[in-house]
Design an enzyme around this catalytic site. Structure first.
Site, PDB file in Angstrom:
ATOM      1  N   GLN A   1      13.218  -1.640  40.736  1.00 50.05           N
ATOM      2  CA  GLN A   1      14.404  -2.038  41.507  1.00 50.05           C
ATOM      3  C   GLN A   1      15.469  -2.716  40.645  1.00 50.05           C
ATOM      4  OE1 GLN A   1      13.142  -4.327  44.904  1.00 50.05           O
ATOM      5  NE2 GLN A   1      11.661  -2.782  45.532  1.00 50.05           N
ATOM      6  N   CYS A   2      15.533  -2.340  39.373  1.00 46.84           N
ATOM      7  CA  CYS A   2      16.482  -2.935  38.432  1.00 46.84           C
ATOM      8  C   CYS A   2      17.699  -2.029  38.289  1.00 46.84           C
ATOM      9  CB  CYS A   2      15.770  -3.094  37.082  1.00 46.84           C
ATOM     10  SG  CYS A   2      16.787  -3.729  35.740  1.00 46.84           S
ATOM     11  N   GLY A   3      18.841  -2.611  37.969  1.00 43.86           N
ATOM     12  CA  GLY A   3      20.036  -1.809  37.731  1.00 43.86           C
ATOM     13  C   GLY A   3      19.880  -0.837  36.563  1.00 43.86           C
ATOM     14  N   LEU A   4      18.946  -1.130  35.658  1.00 45.98           N
ATOM     15  CA  LEU A   4      18.715  -0.278  34.488  1.00 45.98           C
ATOM     16  C   LEU A   4      17.661   0.804  34.755  1.00 45.98           C
ATOM     17  CD1 LEU A   4      18.481  -3.166  31.847  1.00 45.98           C
ATOM     18  CD2 LEU A   4      20.456  -1.698  32.286  1.00 45.98           C
ATOM     19  N   THR A   5      17.046   0.786  35.928  1.00 42.31           N
ATOM     20  CA  THR A   5      15.882   1.641  36.202  1.00 42.31           C
ATOM     21  C   THR A   5      16.200   3.124  36.100  1.00 42.31           C
ATOM     22  OG1 THR A   5      14.866  -0.047  37.601  1.00 42.31           O
ATOM     23  CG2 THR A   5      14.124   2.232  37.923  1.00 42.31           C
TER      24      THR A   5
END
Length: 169
Positions: free
Chosen positions: A45-49
């Site tokens: 659930q990370c912006g970088l995922t």
């Protein structure tokens, strides 16, 4: 768990460590001998995922067969709670992302509860602002002898690791 693992300060390679895969089975990392590896902490659930999973998949597709690249992904919920799911939920997420590389059980990468493998990685390849892992998708390159040889931060795209990886094939 740590009973099977050496003291991270005296270990010389990742091959000395045992971790649990996403199914909870023990895996001694010497199965990766003679393979260049990327060890990375992941979160769903990370912006970088999206970008990282896409590019890690592409690296794996491109180099797993031809160069023996292995990618070892360790889910971690220590950064803004961005990996809250159970192993089953992570497996479903991996299926959605069509992940083919190796996924391990959720662990801590920082603090007293950090897995011994991650204590070893940080000990061998400290960061610029301290050895702790700062965020999701910190990537360690491991040479064929199991030695951590490079560390790359979360904002380094996996595809940008190719030049580094080529030094170790």
């Amino acid at each position: 768990m740590s009973a099977n693992n050496p003291d991270y300060k005296s270990a010389s390679s990742v091959h000395e460590f045992t971790v649990k895969n996403i199914k909870g089975e023990a895996v001694k990392l010497d199965v990766y001998k003679n393979h260049v590896c990327i060890i990375v902490n992941v979160a769903s659930q990370c912006g970088l995922t999206a970008n990282n999973y896409k590019q890690l998949n592409e690296l794996y597709d491109e180099y797993a067969e031809s160069k023996g690249l292995r990618i070892l992904a360790f889910p971690c919920n220590q950064f803004a709670g961005q990996e809250p799911g159970s192993s089953e939920e992570i497996v479903c997420f991996m299926a959605d992302k069509k992940v083919k590389f190796d996924m391990f059980e959720k662990i801590d990468v920082n603090g007293d509860t950090a897995h011994p493998l991650w204590k070893f990685l940080k000990h061998k390849q400290g960061g610029t602002l301290g050895s702790f892992v700062k965020w999701n998708f910190t990537k360690f390159i491991i040479d064929k002898n199991g030695v951590p040889v490079e560390r790359h931060g979360p904002n380094v795209d996996p595809k940008d690791l190719v030049k580094s990886l080529e030094k170790y094939w």
